[in-house]
Design a protein around this motif. Sequence first.
Motif, PDB file in Angstrom:
ATOM      1  N   MET A   1       0.878  -1.190   0.097  1.00 34.33           N
ATOM      2  CA  MET A   1      -0.074  -0.164  -0.135  1.00 34.33           C
ATOM      3  C   MET A   1       0.878   1.227   0.072  1.00 34.33           C
ATOM      4  O   MET A   1       0.437   2.454  -0.867  1.00 34.33           O
ATOM      5  N   VAL A   2       1.883   1.174   0.558  1.00 39.05           N
ATOM      6  CA  VAL A   2       2.869   2.339   0.577  1.00 39.05           C
ATOM      7  C   VAL A   2       3.449   2.622  -0.740  1.00 39.05           C
ATOM      8  O   VAL A   2       3.588   3.744  -1.091  1.00 39.05           O
ATOM      9  N   GLY A   3       3.674   1.388  -1.077  1.00 36.21           N
ATOM     10  CA  GLY A   3       4.223   1.571  -2.555  1.00 36.21           C
ATOM     11  C   GLY A   3       3.396   2.209  -3.519  1.00 36.21           C
ATOM     12  O   GLY A   3       3.657   3.147  -4.537  1.00 36.21           O
ATOM     13  N   TYR A   4       2.126   1.758  -3.357  1.00 40.76           N
ATOM     14  CA  TYR A   4       1.084   2.550  -4.316  1.00 40.76           C
ATOM     15  C   TYR A   4       0.829   4.028  -3.969  1.00 40.76           C
ATOM     16  O   TYR A   4       0.725   5.094  -4.800  1.00 40.76           O
ATOM     17  N   GLY A   5       0.950   4.289  -2.734  1.00 43.54           N
ATOM     18  CA  GLY A   5       0.935   5.810  -2.133  1.00 43.54           C
ATOM     19  C   GLY A   5       2.001   6.549  -2.726  1.00 43.54           C
ATOM     20  O   GLY A   5       1.879   7.803  -3.243  1.00 43.54           O
ATOM     21  N   ALA A   6       3.295   6.107  -3.012  1.00 47.58           N
ATOM     22  CA  ALA A   6       4.435   6.523  -3.204  1.00 47.58           C
ATOM     23  C   ALA A   6       4.146   6.839  -4.845  1.00 47.58           C
ATOM     24  O   ALA A   6       5.017   8.011  -5.333  1.00 47.58           O
ATOM     25  N   LEU A   7       3.638   6.240  -5.723  1.00 49.63           N
ATOM     26  CA  LEU A   7       3.354   6.421  -7.083  1.00 49.63           C
ATOM     27  C   LEU A   7       2.567   7.443  -7.250  1.00 49.63           C
ATOM     28  O   LEU A   7       2.367   8.074  -8.373  1.00 49.63           O
ATOM     29  N   VAL A   8       1.315   7.603  -6.487  1.00 51.42           N
ATOM     30  CA  VAL A   8       0.346   8.347  -6.542  1.00 51.42           C
ATOM     31  C   VAL A   8       0.235   9.736  -5.919  1.00 51.42           C
ATOM     32  O   VAL A   8      -0.557  10.699  -6.311  1.00 51.42           O
ATOM     33  N   VAL A  37       5.717   3.982   6.606  1.00 49.77           N
ATOM     34  CA  VAL A  37       6.781   2.720   6.914  1.00 49.77           C
ATOM     35  C   VAL A  37       7.077   2.724   8.490  1.00 49.77           C
ATOM     36  O   VAL A  37       7.006   1.728   9.024  1.00 49.77           O
ATOM     37  N   ALA A  38       7.436   3.791   9.188  1.00 48.14           N
ATOM     38  CA  ALA A  38       7.787   3.845  10.597  1.00 48.14           C
ATOM     39  C   ALA A  38       6.519   3.433  11.192  1.00 48.14           C
ATOM     40  O   ALA A  38       6.614   2.654  12.388  1.00 48.14           O
ATOM     41  N   LEU A  39       5.536   3.980  11.026  1.00 47.54           N
ATOM     42  CA  LEU A  39       4.064   3.593  11.650  1.00 47.54           C
ATOM     43  C   LEU A  39       4.110   2.033  11.782  1.00 47.54           C
ATOM     44  O   LEU A  39       3.844   1.291  12.727  1.00 47.54           O
ATOM     45  N   GLY A  40       3.949   1.492  10.555  1.00 48.58           N
ATOM     46  CA  GLY A  40       3.688   0.106  10.341  1.00 48.58           C
ATOM     47  C   GLY A  40       4.816  -0.931  11.036  1.00 48.58           C
ATOM     48  O   GLY A  40       4.354  -1.792  11.704  1.00 48.58           O
ATOM     49  N   VAL A  41       6.100  -0.461  10.896  1.00 46.24           N
ATOM     50  CA  VAL A  41       7.293  -1.312  11.407  1.00 46.24           C
ATOM     51  C   VAL A  41       7.238  -1.107  13.025  1.00 46.24           C
ATOM     52  O   VAL A  41       7.201  -2.225  13.785  1.00 46.24           O
ATOM     53  N   CYS A  42       6.934   0.093  13.304  1.00 48.50           N
ATOM     54  CA  CYS A  42       6.615   0.182  14.904  1.00 48.50           C
ATOM     55  C   CYS A  42       5.776  -0.532  15.645  1.00 48.50           C
ATOM     56  O   CYS A  42       5.770  -1.148  16.491  1.00 48.50           O
ATOM     57  N   MET A  43       4.279  -0.415  14.814  1.00 51.79           N
ATOM     58  CA  MET A  43       3.267  -1.236  15.531  1.00 51.79           C
ATOM     59  C   MET A  43       3.441  -2.675  15.424  1.00 51.79           C
ATOM     60  O   MET A  43       3.229  -3.451  16.434  1.00 51.79           O
ATOM     61  N   ALA A  44       4.021  -3.316  14.232  1.00 50.46           N
ATOM     62  CA  ALA A  44       4.268  -4.698  14.204  1.00 50.46           C
ATOM     63  C   ALA A  44       5.174  -5.157  15.403  1.00 50.46           C
ATOM     64  O   ALA A  44       5.049  -6.095  16.037  1.00 50.46           O
ATOM     65  N   ALA A  45       6.358  -4.338  15.488  1.00 47.56           N
ATOM     66  CA  ALA A  45       7.409  -4.701  16.632  1.00 47.56           C
ATOM     67  C   ALA A  45       6.661  -4.472  18.079  1.00 47.56           C
ATOM     68  O   ALA A  45       7.019  -5.458  18.780  1.00 47.56           O
TER      69      ALA A  45
END
Length: 148
Positions: A1-8, A37-45
């Motif tokens: 999803m972040v990749g899609y956001g980065a494109l659009v 990305v930071a939010l996703g990684v921090c939440m998963a961690a």
Amino acid sequence: MVGYGALVWPERVALHFGADLHADWYGSRGTAILVAVALGVCMAAAFVGCAALVSRIPLDLLNVPHPSYWKQPEHVAELRRRSAEDMYHLGAVTIFFLAGVLILAVQASTSVDHRLSGAAPILLIGYLGYLTGWTIWLWLRRYRPPAR
């Protein structure tokens, strides 16, 4: 999803929305990618870390229904296993919710008025409703001692 956001995403991206669902804080595309990305990684961690801590935390810090049953030595391993599973479950549901928020934020940033769609309150109410129902299920069913 972040990749899609980065494109659009445009160069100026809505990063925060007020109660009226309109964007009230903006940042660059790079900032939006970094935050997502930071939010996703921090939440998963955080959730993986909490699940790992369940095996080490003192029993008196674990709040569970029917503690007289679950904190007996013969049931502690099952209590810790279930608690870790519940942390993973809560983490997965929360990450799923955040992915939905990201989808809505991408849509808002590419819209003319930079406003979240009406799906945003529905997503939030659904998430909170699910957590409420799941908590009730945990309390009434999952941690109910088996019939003797």
